[in-house]
Design a protein around this motif. Structure first.
Motif, PDB file in Angstrom:
ATOM      1  N   UNK A  66       0.803  -1.218   0.000  1.00 14.84           N
ATOM      2  CA  UNK A  66       0.000   0.000   0.000  1.00 14.84           C
ATOM      3  C   UNK A  66       0.832   1.262   0.000  1.00 14.84           C
ATOM      4  N   UNK A  67       2.140   1.136   0.203  1.00 13.08           N
ATOM      5  CA  UNK A  67       3.020   2.302   0.183  1.00 13.08           C
ATOM      6  C   UNK A  67       3.360   2.765  -1.217  1.00 13.08           C
ATOM      7  N   UNK A  68       2.963   1.997  -2.214  1.00 10.86           N
ATOM      8  CA  UNK A  68       3.262   2.414  -3.579  1.00 10.86           C
ATOM      9  C   UNK A  68       2.260   3.463  -4.039  1.00 10.86           C
ATOM     10  N   UNK A  69       2.691   4.294  -4.953  1.00 10.84           N
ATOM     11  CA  UNK A  69       1.792   5.282  -5.540  1.00 10.84           C
ATOM     12  C   UNK A  69       2.349   5.748  -6.871  1.00 10.84           C
ATOM     13  N   UNK A  70       1.518   6.440  -7.621  1.00  8.64           N
ATOM     14  CA  UNK A  70       1.915   7.042  -8.886  1.00  8.64           C
ATOM     15  C   UNK A  70       1.467   8.489  -8.862  1.00  8.64           C
ATOM     16  N   UNK A 102       4.560  14.384 -16.609  1.00 11.76           N
ATOM     17  CA  UNK A 102       5.512  13.662 -15.779  1.00 11.76           C
ATOM     18  C   UNK A 102       4.761  12.621 -14.961  1.00 11.76           C
ATOM     19  N   UNK A 103       5.210  11.371 -15.080  1.00  9.93           N
ATOM     20  CA  UNK A 103       4.639  10.275 -14.302  1.00  9.93           C
ATOM     21  C   UNK A 103       5.755   9.739 -13.417  1.00  9.93           C
ATOM     22  N   UNK A 104       5.552   9.813 -12.109  1.00  7.96           N
ATOM     23  CA  UNK A 104       6.520   9.292 -11.146  1.00  7.96           C
ATOM     24  C   UNK A 104       5.890   8.109 -10.442  1.00  7.96           C
ATOM     25  N   UNK A 105       6.545   6.958 -10.539  1.00  5.07           N
ATOM     26  CA  UNK A 105       6.050   5.766  -9.865  1.00  5.07           C
ATOM     27  C   UNK A 105       6.963   5.454  -8.682  1.00  5.07           C
ATOM     28  N   UNK A 140       8.888  -0.438  -1.958  1.00  6.52           N
ATOM     29  CA  UNK A 140      10.151  -0.296  -1.243  1.00  6.52           C
ATOM     30  C   UNK A 140      10.700   1.120  -1.336  1.00  6.52           C
ATOM     31  N   UNK A 141       9.934   2.042  -1.929  1.00  3.65           N
ATOM     32  CA  UNK A 141      10.325   3.442  -1.976  1.00  3.65           C
ATOM     33  C   UNK A 141      11.178   3.845  -3.163  1.00  3.65           C
ATOM     34  N   UNK A 142      11.430   2.945  -4.099  1.00  6.24           N
ATOM     35  CA  UNK A 142      12.233   3.291  -5.268  1.00  6.24           C
ATOM     36  C   UNK A 142      11.385   4.066  -6.265  1.00  6.24           C
TER      37      UNK A 142
END
Length: 165
Positions: A79-83, A93-96, A100-102
């Motif tokens: 659940x810590x992932x986001x876009x 700009x798309x930041x994924x 693991x925070x990468x």
């Protein structure tokens, strides 16, 4: 979960700004209550087995509680992932960010950007592509949320292209 912030003030020059996050229905407090309930039920069952002389069952019941706990922890970790999707007149700009925070960033020119929603049965996938590069957006969203996101992106892109003509 689709969290669209919409247009930002003209000083920031953002036409579109959205943060996409996986849906998590169970809060941390709810997780503690659920684990307490599971632990209580397992404790009562294990007490019964212990009193009946079947004490080896206690280890297996404890293993069950541990597996449920770690399954939920793994789910919360994902659940810590986001876009982050941001569009200005000159750039999309798309930041994924993975669990693991990468971070990985992808930049597209809005004028050449193609947005396609490929539908198969009850599923769909949102693809952004330009100049031979493509990225799948919102894989963790529900199909209806991906469709809403695609519609909003196409709308903003069409308005931008009409203003540039």
């Amino acid at each position: 979960m689709l969290s669209v912030k919409g247009s930002v003030s003209s000083t920031e020059n953002l036409l579109f700004n959205a943060v996409l996050r996986p849906n998590r229905n169970l809060s941390k407090k709810g997780f503690k209550v659920l684990m307490g309930f599971i632990f209580s039920i397992i404790f009562i069952c294990s007490l019964g087995f212990f009193l009946a002389g079947a004490w080896p069952v206690l280890g297996f019941l404890g293993l069950d509680v541990a597996l449920v706990y770690f399954a939920f922890r793994f789910s919360y970790r994902s659940g810590g992932q986001y876009e982050l999707v941001q569009m200005t007149e000159d750039e999309m700009l798309v930041t994924t960010v993975n669990p693991w925070g990468q971070k990985r960033s992808f930049s597209f020119q809005p004028y050449w950007l193609q947005i396609s929603l490929k539908e198969q049965d009850d599923e769909n996938s949102l693809i952004l592509s330009s100049h031979g590069r493509s990225i799948s957006l919102g894989r963790f969203l529900a199909p209806i949320e991906r469709k809403e996101l695609a519609d909003k992106l196409v709308s903003v892109l069409n308005r931008l292209k009409q203003n540039q003509v």
